[in-house]
Design a protein around this motif. Structure first.
Motif, PDB file in Angstrom:
ATOM      1  N   TYR A 194       1.925   1.776  -3.495  1.00 38.75           N
ATOM      2  CA  TYR A 194       0.797   2.413  -4.331  1.00 38.75           C
ATOM      3  C   TYR A 194       0.253   3.927  -3.923  1.00 38.75           C
ATOM      4  O   TYR A 194       0.179   4.744  -4.825  1.00 38.75           O
ATOM      5  CB  TYR A 194      -0.518   1.634  -4.243  1.00 38.75           C
ATOM      6  CG  TYR A 194      -0.315   0.192  -5.122  1.00 38.75           C
ATOM      7  CD1 TYR A 194      -0.173   0.204  -6.526  1.00 38.75           C
ATOM      8  CD2 TYR A 194      -0.180  -0.821  -4.405  1.00 38.75           C
ATOM      9  CE1 TYR A 194      -0.319  -0.858  -7.246  1.00 38.75           C
ATOM     10  CE2 TYR A 194      -0.238  -2.140  -5.273  1.00 38.75           C
ATOM     11  CZ  TYR A 194      -0.344  -2.161  -6.499  1.00 38.75           C
ATOM     12  OH  TYR A 194      -0.211  -3.054  -7.375  1.00 38.75           O
ATOM     13  N   HIS A 195       0.372   4.215  -2.740  1.00 38.92           N
ATOM     14  CA  HIS A 195       0.360   5.464  -2.380  1.00 38.92           C
ATOM     15  C   HIS A 195       1.192   6.671  -2.768  1.00 38.92           C
ATOM     16  O   HIS A 195       0.786   7.762  -3.368  1.00 38.92           O
ATOM     17  CB  HIS A 195       0.240   5.564  -0.804  1.00 38.92           C
ATOM     18  CG  HIS A 195      -0.240   6.690  -0.068  1.00 38.92           C
ATOM     19  ND1 HIS A 195      -1.461   7.193  -0.071  1.00 38.92           N
ATOM     20  CD2 HIS A 195       0.345   7.787   0.518  1.00 38.92           C
ATOM     21  CE1 HIS A 195      -1.591   8.452   0.497  1.00 38.92           C
ATOM     22  NE2 HIS A 195      -0.305   8.738   0.982  1.00 38.92           N
ATOM     23  N   ARG A 196       2.561   6.191  -2.713  1.00 41.04           N
ATOM     24  CA  ARG A 196       3.428   7.248  -3.383  1.00 41.04           C
ATOM     25  C   ARG A 196       3.306   7.265  -4.805  1.00 41.04           C
ATOM     26  O   ARG A 196       3.529   8.414  -5.354  1.00 41.04           O
ATOM     27  CB  ARG A 196       4.953   6.537  -3.022  1.00 41.04           C
ATOM     28  CG  ARG A 196       5.031   6.825  -1.448  1.00 41.04           C
ATOM     29  CD  ARG A 196       6.676   6.446  -1.024  1.00 41.04           C
ATOM     30  NE  ARG A 196       6.775   6.507   0.268  1.00 41.04           N
ATOM     31  CZ  ARG A 196       7.942   7.072   0.783  1.00 41.04           C
ATOM     32  NH1 ARG A 196       8.828   7.421   0.050  1.00 41.04           N
ATOM     33  NH2 ARG A 196       8.076   7.188   2.010  1.00 41.04           N
ATOM     34  N   VAL A 208      -1.141   8.394  -5.454  1.00 39.93           N
ATOM     35  CA  VAL A 208      -1.816   9.558  -4.592  1.00 39.93           C
ATOM     36  C   VAL A 208      -0.422  10.693  -4.382  1.00 39.93           C
ATOM     37  O   VAL A 208      -1.168  12.063  -5.094  1.00 39.93           O
ATOM     38  CB  VAL A 208      -2.198   9.036  -3.168  1.00 39.93           C
ATOM     39  CG1 VAL A 208      -2.728  10.491  -2.536  1.00 39.93           C
ATOM     40  CG2 VAL A 208      -3.108   8.120  -3.249  1.00 39.93           C
ATOM     41  N   GLY A 254       0.909  -1.318   0.026  1.00 38.90           N
ATOM     42  CA  GLY A 254       0.011  -0.061   0.028  1.00 38.90           C
ATOM     43  C   GLY A 254       0.697   1.207   0.077  1.00 38.90           C
ATOM     44  O   GLY A 254       0.498   2.148  -0.466  1.00 38.90           O
TER      45      GLY A 254
END
Length: 200
Positions: free
Chosen positions: A171-173, A176, A168
């Motif tokens: 994917y966040h870096r 988002v 996660g």
């Protein structure tokens, strides 16, 4: 538009369905990684694979679903989950392979496009969840269960949270924050997930 590969004249006779499907996925994966998701159209993939558009419409509900399966096929062999008996080392190995697949091997743009398109394409969203995200999550959970049985993790360890913390964060870096990262992040992610940040 330039061809992905030189087309070879097909011989007479019908090819086995498995062979056609493999060639379609290979063509779609090449287009996806090189030119991005918008370039993955039924017309272009059919032409590159020497298949009919009717066949593609029969097998995939949308070009997005085809692009997703092509991504799964390409990534599967690169993201195997090791089990050497050392859970920390195995998590580092797998997560490092994932980050390198994104950052060095061309998957960063396709992943961003696929996840974004999945918000509007139900067939793609279902394919991404059922054929990729959930199965890969279960592979990670199974490796962590082995670590629990071996006494390397607490029996009450929340395996889903560990998975969220590790993959996660990537994917966040990527999706988002849109900030740079590389595999130098991996060991820090794994150590925080396994050992926490509280003072000892």
């Amino acid at each position: 538009m330039a061809s992905v590969r030189n087309t070879v004249p097909r011989g007479r006779g019908r090819r086995p369905a498995a062979e056609v499907r493999a060639e379609v996925l290979e063509a779609a994966g090449t287009i996806l990684l090189r030119d991005g998701m918008r370039a993955v159209t039924f017309d272009r993939v059919a032409a590159e694979a020497g298949a009919s558009r009717t066949t593609l419409y029969k097998w995939w509900p949308s070009p997005g679903a085809l692009a997703a399966e092509a991504y799964f096929a390409r990534s599967r062999r690169m993201l195997d989950f090791p089990d050497t008996g050392d859970v920390r080392a195995d998590l580092i190995t797998q997560l490092r392979a994932f980050v390198r697949w994104l950052k060095e091997e061309g998957a960063e743009r396709p992943v961003s496009e696929l996840v974004g398109a999945a918000q509007l394409d139900r067939a793609l969203a279902e394919a991404w969840s059922e054929s990729y995200a959930l199965p890969r999550r279960e592979l990670a959970r199974e490796r962590l269960r082995i670590a629990v049985r071996a006494g390397q993790l607490r029996e009450d360890a929340d395996l889903d949270i560990i998975v969220d913390q590790l993959w996660g964060a990537c994917y966040h870096r990527l999706l988002v924050l849109n900030v740079p990262f590389d595999d130098g992040l991996v060991e820090r992610l794994v150590d925080h997930a396994l050992y926490g940040a509280a003072a000892r």
